[in-house]
Design an enzyme around this catalytic site. Structure first.
Site, PDB file in Angstrom:
ATOM      1  N   ASP A  96       0.849  -1.179   0.000  1.00 56.33           N
ATOM      2  CA  ASP A  96       0.000   0.000   0.000  1.00 56.33           C
ATOM      3  C   ASP A  96       0.892   1.239   0.000  1.00 56.33           C
ATOM      4  OD1 ASP A  96       1.025  -0.146   2.538  1.00 56.33           O
ATOM      5  OD2 ASP A  96      -0.878   0.009   3.585  1.00 56.33           O
TER       6      ASP A  96
ATOM      7  N   ASP B 132      -7.427  -5.553   3.632  1.00 56.66           N
ATOM      8  CA  ASP B 132      -6.226  -6.232   3.131  1.00 56.66           C
ATOM      9  C   ASP B 132      -6.223  -7.737   3.437  1.00 56.66           C
ATOM     10  OD1 ASP B 132      -4.870  -3.986   2.031  1.00 56.66           O
ATOM     11  OD2 ASP B 132      -4.368  -3.325   4.053  1.00 56.66           O
TER      12      ASP B 132
ATOM     13  N   ASN C  44      29.849 -42.071   0.190  1.00 55.69           N
ATOM     14  CA  ASN C  44      30.487 -43.046   1.076  1.00 55.69           C
ATOM     15  C   ASN C  44      29.608 -44.266   1.297  1.00 55.69           C
ATOM     16  OD1 ASN C  44      32.729 -41.443   1.351  1.00 55.69           O
ATOM     17  ND2 ASN C  44      32.122 -40.586   3.330  1.00 55.69           N
TER      18      ASN C  44
ATOM     19  N   ASN D 106      28.262 -42.063  10.689  1.00 60.36           N
ATOM     20  CA  ASN D 106      27.101 -41.200  10.494  1.00 60.36           C
ATOM     21  C   ASN D 106      26.988 -40.153  11.602  1.00 60.36           C
ATOM     22  OD1 ASN D 106      24.655 -40.522   9.087  1.00 60.36           O
ATOM     23  ND2 ASN D 106      23.525 -41.479  10.752  1.00 60.36           N
TER      24      ASN D 106
ATOM     25  N   ASP E 227      27.502 -35.947  11.438  1.00 56.66           N
ATOM     26  CA  ASP E 227      26.346 -35.119  11.793  1.00 56.66           C
ATOM     27  C   ASP E 227      26.758 -33.852  12.533  1.00 56.66           C
ATOM     28  OD1 ASP E 227      24.422 -36.666  10.637  1.00 56.66           O
ATOM     29  OD2 ASP E 227      23.826 -37.702  12.479  1.00 56.66           O
TER      30      ASP E 227
END
Length: 840
Positions: free
Chosen positions: A328, A593, A657, A682, A686
């Site tokens: 606006d 609006d 991998n 793993n 991480d």
């Protein structure tokens, strides 16, 4: 306990107050607390606030994790207690990491959202008090005004010129007039003029109402329950879901294939099963929900520092990918402090009569709280004690006029102000400065010319007219005819200083700004020029009516200013821009609006907006300023970029991998890594990924909007996955053929190489620039360094025996270091070729 339902619109108000054990002065605070405990919070569905235990257990809900836990338990009962304990410990640690991250993100978001909670005004034993809408209970008495959301199903006790938008329930486009009264029990929903319903909002007027039903027991709650309403899925959420499915499909194929082949090779069944499951865990993006939650919550916290509060986390990505912002004019592009510059007669000279009549109209209106009337009242205080208000026809967006009737000096006078063209259309005559009345047709051209000249100077112009309505009586909008035009009300609201620079900054960010305003085209065009748009292309609401949807689709992108726009046209403009392939944001704070905020990809409002606008918004600004929006866009793009970094990490070294390990298990006489070693790999990889939310982002990733592209991710996965696998097999060859490694040395060397290379390649794929020219975040660099150090030292510690590792000779370490160094350089070259291929 559910409240008693029934046709409350057919019960006397006094009886209803007695039934709910309350009064017109509202509830005492202690009674409100008791009722909140009895009826629960005023929510359509219970708030999803996971307890600590539920959130922790949620980390282990993956079917693959559950299978792994089951297999580890089986190994324990078959006598392999040590390995089973190690596997379970690694799974538990991984789950605790996800829990810690998600819990912190949830708490941070709850604190941020508390700053923009929607509140309602209630009476506490006669004293007005503001409380969060969710704390409203049956028996509360609420005070409503223009822009207020109705917080429950209510019975009107008092009202004044009350009009309510009930489109969400009845589908009726026009506001419904409401007033106290008594209706038959069988009155249909659309005819219940003495009742208000949750999910609707006040357009104009005011009311005091008794809350009868809350939450899921309301009419809106019943509809929501039947339809199971949920927010539409954003492109970001859809992209995350598709990425998860992509990896899960690959994982499932590998899981079944590797397990079947290992069994066919007559390897121990339990070892083969655990190995396949461990590989699946390594491939599954189990940290994806936690990483996304942390990234988005961290982004929301950073955006809050820029005075941008995110109400829906998934909207951050849309905010970053937004390339069109519709806004606006008042308060966003202009200073927002409307001032009455002059009250002019039809000849263009100052007129005391025009000022006095405008003042009478403004001090007596009871609809919208709006800057126009405030400006008139501020301009000069006039003595109007000799006048008494009799009636009012509130402003609406179709008539674009406001009329009041006052009695003074024995005359019943209707005074109307509004948009110049709409007021002039209701006039049959005009009054000259000497009091003479002339036919409006003879003055129309002069009036239009004066209007255009003043508008062209950037002033907002309203017309003022009056009419003697004769005997005292109520009026309707049909009485706005045959009036006498008195003159012009001239308002100024200059463009904000420095706004041109902000708009240039948005343009550099790839975001084009489009003004959508109800003001006339001359004023809007002047403001656009004032903020740096040299020759603004303007489309008016009247011209918009003449365009087909296809024509609007082709023109919308080229228009800079949409002027003289009606509220329902805003939604049409936004949809046309979206169909043209744009991600559209809409910034608004008014009652009219709400629908545009719902339709936009990113609904942006401000903390001072009316309730219905704030509730419809995805993002709430603590300061109505485009510079704040520009800062928020940058933060949104940083957040999205960091989320994609995790995706790139999960689909490069880690994926390569695990894929290589699966292939190696087919030709080796032993498993390349034991299940517990795979899980440890793993877990170790991480740690750096969990710091990605704090990583720095290259400016080139912020310079333009970016969207989720699953095809791009698939190409990235194949390109870098193959490169990772190539170096994995090179490592296998060096360990077996050159160094003649034993199975234990092979696993140790392979573990060290895979973890170190996965961590270091993170520093390569995190940026499109050369890794030595893009500085990683402090925590990412620290986590990577710590993990690399721990990995290198682990085979020489007592913990090595637990994981079946053994110390490596120096030549092994040198070989692993050489392979890793060459891999990092090759990844850098592959990255350059990959992105160069995208540009060609």
């Amino acid at each position: 306990m559910p409240p008693e339902r029934g046709p409350f619109w057919s019960v006397e108000a006094s009886a209803l107050l007695g039934r709910l054990e309350t009064s017109s002065l509202g509830l005492p605070e202690d009674e409100a607390v008791r009722r909140r405990q009895r009826y629960g919070l005023n929510l359509l569905k219970p708030r999803k606030r996971s307890g600590k235990v539920a959130l922790l257990l949620g980390q282990f809900k993956s079917p693959i994790i559950l299978l792994l836990v089951f297999a580890a338990g089986l190994a324990f009962f078959l006598g392999d207690a040590a390995d089973a304990a190690i596997i379970l410990t690694i799974v538990l640690v991984s789950g605790l990491l996800g829990f810690w991250q998600e819990r912190g993100a949830a708490n941070a978001m709850e604190r941020l959202l508390a700053t923009v909670r929607t509140k309602a005004q209630v009476l506490r034993e006669g004293t007005p008090a503001e409380i969060p809408v969710e704390e409203i209970v049956p028996g509360d008495v609420v005070v409503l005004s223009a822009g207020s959301s109705v917080p429950g199903d209510c019975r009107i006790l008092e009202s004044k010129d009350l009009f309510v938008d009930e489109a969400t329930l009845t589908g009726e486009t026009y506001p419904a007039e409401k007033s106290p009264g008594l209706l038959a029990a069988e009155t249909p929903l659309a005819g219940r003029s003495n009742a208000l319903f949750m999910g609707t909002h006040v357009i104009s007027g005011s009311a005091k109402a008794l809350v009868v039903l809350t939450g899921k027991y309301t009419e809106f709650g019943q509809v929501s329950e039947h339809l199971k309403l949920r927010p539409p899925e954003t492109e970001f959420e859809r992209g995350v879901r598709r990425f998860g499915f992509l990896l899960m499909e690959v994982t499932l194929v590998l899981l079944i294939g590797i397990f079947a082949i290992n069994v066919w090779l007559k390897r121990p069944f339990l070892d083969a099963f655990l190995f396949a499951l461990a590989l699946a865990v390594g491939l599954t993006p189990q940290l994806l929900p936690a990483i996304i939650s942390v990234n988005l919550a961290h982004g929301a916290r950073r955006m809050a520092l820029s005075k941008v509060i995110v109400r829906r986390l998934a909207a951050i990505e849309n905010f970053g990918s937004m390339n069109v912002l519709c806004s606006d004019k008042t308060g966003t592009l202009t200073e927002g402090t409307v001032r009455l510059a002059a009250a002019l007669g039809i000849d263009g000279d100052e007129s005391e009569k025009v000022l006095r009549y405008a003042y009478l109209n403004s001090v007596n209106e009871t609809g919208f709280v709006n800057p126009i009337d405030e400006a008139i009242r501020r301009y000069r205080q006039l003595d109007v004690a000799g006048y008494r208000k009799l009636d009012e026809v509130p402003y609406d967006f179709l008539r674009r006029r406001l009329s009041i009737v006052v009695e003074g000096g024995g005359v019943h006078l209707m005074i109307t102000k509004g948009a110049f063209g709409n007021v002039l259309a209701a006039c049959a005559s005009a009054e000259t400065p000497d009091g003479s009345i002339i036919d409006v047709a003879t003055a129309r051209d002069r009036l239009q010319e004066r209007f255009k000249r003043l508008s062209g100077q950037g002033f907002r112009i309203l017309g003022l007219a009056c009419r003697d309505v004769g005997a005292a009586r109520g009026i309707t909008k049909d009485d706005e005819a045959g009036m006498t035009f008195l003159g012009f009300l001239v308002f100024s609201d200059p463009p904000k200083p420095g706004l041109a620079e902000t708009i240039d900054n948005l343009r550099r960010l790839g975001v084009s700004l489009k003004m959508i305003t109800g003001d006339n085209s001359l004023v809007a065009g002047h403001v656009a020029q004032g903020v740096g748009v040299a020759r603004p292309r303007v489309l008016t609401g009247g011209e918009l009516h003449q365009l087909s949807d296809e024509a609007l689709l082709s023109q919308a992108g080229r228009v800079d200013v949409f002027a003289e726009v009606e509220p329902n046209q805003k939604e049409r403009i936004i949809r046309a821009l979206q169909k043209a392939g744009n991600v559209v944001g809409y910034m608004g704070d008014g009652v009219n609006d709400a629908s545009a905020l719902h339709v936009a990809d990113v609904g942006i409002s401000v903390d001072t907006a009316v309730d219905v606008a704030k509730e419809a918004a995805d993002i709430v600004l603590l300061e109505k300023n485009l510079e704040v929006v520009a800062q928020g866009i940058g933060e949104g793009r940083r957040t999205f970029a960091n989320t994609l970094k995790y995706v790139f990490m999960a689909t490069s070294a880690n994926f390569g991998n695990m894929f290589s390990m699966a292939g190696a298990s087919l030709f080796l006489r032993f498993l390349p890594l034991l299940p517990k070693q795979i899980l440890l790999t793993n877990l170790m990889t991480d740690f750096p990924e969990m710091t990605i939310a704090t990583d720095s982002v290259d400016e080139q990733l912020i310079e333009k909007p970016r969207r989720w592209d699953i095809r791009f991710i698939r190409r990235f996965m194949v390109w870098f996955g193959l490169l990772s696998s190539l170096f994995d097999y090179l490592t296998f060859g060096v360990l077996l053929l050159i160094l003649r490694a034993t199975p234990e040395q092979f696993r140790t060397g392979w573990f060290v190489e895979s973890v170190v290379s996965a961590c270091l390649v993170v520093l390569v794929v995190r940026s499109r620039r050369p890794f030595f020219r893009s500085r990683p975040g402090r925590y990412l660099l620290l986590a990577t360094s710590v993990v690399v150090a721990v990995t290198l030292l682990l085979p020489y510690t007592p913990a090595a025996r637990v994981f079946a590792f053994e110390p490596l000779p120096a030549r092994f370490l040198l070989a692993v270091a050489a392979i890793t160094g060459v891999y990092v350089l090759a990844a850098e070259m592959a990255k350059r070729l990959f992105y160069r291929g995208l540009r060609t």
